[in-house]
Design an enzyme around this catalytic site. Sequence first.
Site, PDB file in Angstrom:
ATOM      1  N   LYS A 181      14.399  26.583  93.408  1.00  0.00           N
ATOM      2  CA  LYS A 181      15.378  26.158  94.553  1.00  0.00           C
ATOM      3  C   LYS A 181      16.254  26.852  94.830  1.00  0.00           C
ATOM      4  O   LYS A 181      17.228  27.185  94.230  1.00  0.00           O
ATOM      5  CB  LYS A 181      16.109  24.845  93.842  1.00  0.00           C
ATOM      6  CG  LYS A 181      16.179  23.864  94.900  1.00  0.00           C
ATOM      7  CD  LYS A 181      17.001  24.198  96.190  1.00  0.00           C
ATOM      8  CE  LYS A 181      18.594  24.135  95.795  1.00  0.00           C
ATOM      9  NZ  LYS A 181      19.268  24.518  96.886  1.00  0.00           N
ATOM     10  N   GLY A 234      25.485  30.535  89.783  1.00  0.00           N
ATOM     11  CA  GLY A 234      26.270  30.113  90.937  1.00  0.00           C
ATOM     12  C   GLY A 234      27.767  29.967  90.211  1.00  0.00           C
ATOM     13  O   GLY A 234      28.070  30.444  89.414  1.00  0.00           O
ATOM     14  N   SER A 235      28.416  29.090  90.810  1.00  0.00           N
ATOM     15  CA  SER A 235      29.844  28.509  90.457  1.00  0.00           C
ATOM     16  C   SER A 235      29.693  27.876  89.106  1.00  0.00           C
ATOM     17  O   SER A 235      28.988  27.270  88.492  1.00  0.00           O
ATOM     18  CB  SER A 235      30.449  27.623  91.564  1.00  0.00           C
ATOM     19  OG  SER A 235      29.925  26.436  91.494  1.00  0.00           O
ATOM     20  N   THR A 236      31.087  28.027  88.557  1.00  0.00           N
ATOM     21  CA  THR A 236      31.186  27.449  87.093  1.00  0.00           C
ATOM     22  C   THR A 236      31.208  25.940  87.324  1.00  0.00           C
ATOM     23  O   THR A 236      30.761  25.400  86.280  1.00  0.00           O
ATOM     24  CB  THR A 236      32.503  28.153  86.608  1.00  0.00           C
ATOM     25  OG1 THR A 236      32.497  29.526  86.575  1.00  0.00           O
ATOM     26  CG2 THR A 236      33.069  27.357  85.261  1.00  0.00           C
ATOM     27  N   GLY A 239      27.388  24.952  87.543  1.00  0.00           N
ATOM     28  CA  GLY A 239      27.000  25.219  86.250  1.00  0.00           C
ATOM     29  C   GLY A 239      27.434  24.197  85.204  1.00  0.00           C
ATOM     30  O   GLY A 239      26.667  24.060  84.206  1.00  0.00           O
ATOM     31  N   CYS A 290      29.182  38.191  92.083  1.00  0.00           N
ATOM     32  CA  CYS A 290      30.215  37.439  90.910  1.00  0.00           C
ATOM     33  C   CYS A 290      30.877  38.413  89.984  1.00  0.00           C
ATOM     34  O   CYS A 290      31.937  38.190  89.266  1.00  0.00           O
ATOM     35  CB  CYS A 290      29.168  36.748  89.990  1.00  0.00           C
ATOM     36  SG  CYS A 290      27.520  37.462  89.265  1.00  0.00           S
ATOM     37  N   GLU A 389      38.242  32.775  91.800  1.00  0.00           N
ATOM     38  CA  GLU A 389      37.515  33.906  92.221  1.00  0.00           C
ATOM     39  C   GLU A 389      37.339  33.427  93.736  1.00  0.00           C
ATOM     40  O   GLU A 389      36.980  32.284  94.214  1.00  0.00           O
ATOM     41  CB  GLU A 389      35.989  33.248  91.762  1.00  0.00           C
ATOM     42  CG  GLU A 389      35.002  34.425  92.326  1.00  0.00           C
ATOM     43  CD  GLU A 389      33.704  33.848  91.521  1.00  0.00           C
ATOM     44  OE1 GLU A 389      33.041  34.946  91.277  1.00  0.00           O
ATOM     45  OE2 GLU A 389      33.187  32.826  91.288  1.00  0.00           O
TER      46      GLU A 389
END
Length: 498
Positions: A181, A234-236, A239, A290, A389
């Site tokens: 995806k 991807g983002s924390t 995740g 990242c 971030e």
Amino acid sequence: MSDPTVPTTWRHFIGGSWVEPATGEYFDSTDPATRRTLYRAARGTAPDVERAVAAARDAFEDPRWRDLSQTRRGHLLRRLGELIAENADELALMESRDNGKLLREMRGQLATLPEYYHYYAGLADKIHGETIPASDRRVLNYTTREPLGVVGAITPWNSPLTLTTSKLAPALCAGNTVVIKPSEYTSATGLRLAELALEAGFPPGAVNVVTGFGAEAGQALADHPGLAKISFTGSTATGSRIAASAASRFIGTTLELGGKSPQIVFDDANVPNAAMGVVAGVFAAAGQTCIAGSRVLAHRAVYDELLERVCERAKSIRVGDPLDEATELGPLAFEAQRDKVAGYVDLGRAEGARVLTGGAATDGGLGGWFYEPTVLVDVDHGMRVVREEIFGPVVAIMPFDTEEEALRLANDTEYGLAAGVWTTGLARAHRVAARLDAGTVWVNTYRAMSPMSPRQGFKNSGVGVEHGTETIKEFTRLKSVWINTGEEPVADPFTMRS
């Protein structure tokens, strides 16, 4: 340069065929440099994911894949790498137009990307177990490493082909099948990659792609009970949700998440080299990486010189059309990302930070979503611009006095993805690298990468390993087999033996 010959509408790629979305709906993908519509992509939902996972399961159980020798799997991976090389110009242009990365940077990535497939091609028939000594010589105990099944790969928009490859190549190497995806902002190259995998000889359904939005297609894939593994970059925050979903079904995850990486410049550093390392670490790819070295800690003895050199280069960075060979900084990938970066810089000003250069949005002369290379000073570790971030071309530079202080500040973060060290002292290089709380540490360089070198995020930067031989463990399961080779009668377990 002319546009690549691609369809104006991309459907899902499922079971080796182009498939209409279940709802019949599509969405537009926009060129971030010009805001013009590039193409329409299928808007995937749960029924599309269901179809893709079923196709991947059928392919996993198909003798054409299940019984294929490991060496033959390697041949297919090598052929896929060759096809990527043959279509490198097309893929580079597609990705540059899709997310705004410099075309010359994408050409560089495409020149090395086949090496990832060639590396795993060579590794495919090196996956094996071992024989374990047993206390009874008549018993043979050995282990095997087996593929998991269907792997779900959810990939981001900043480096679609590279980050998809980090998941796809080892997953296929180990004998799994995959449902990808991609980000809704960068769908095209993932679909083209799946098409090339079919051309390389992978059976239909080995590689499937469902496009769409995270809340619709991405969540449906992460929650699907037919997956044996989820690999996500991807983002924390996202995740964490994926990890919770996977944990509820007792399946594994590999998560490469956020970062706020420090670069430490010591008083014995080669300052011109360090300045270029800082520029490369945070302004390359417009800071949309990242591993961006967005926190710079400079020893007070070299602080002024480093600051002057970084600002001088930041001011001269040429912002504009990513397809122009002379451009050095392209746009942010989409409007909301540009606005997020601008919001963080405004927040920094409100917190007391001073903008030495940059600090403003621009259209790059093309009407797109650009942001100037920005240097912040007068910052401290309590500020959000230092702790969170930003994912844009923004760097915060602050002084330190001692090695202990530098280490304390560098490790004062919830993240632990990467770090940079600039020093000419051999002992210091090893000493500081050992104490940095980061999965990757670069000394006198930054952003070096290889398919052979494993990488892992510490703390909130992730779980699991990508690249290298270590990642094969992420995509296989270990089985222990015990065989009694003796021919004697099996003893009655309830009869006492003297």
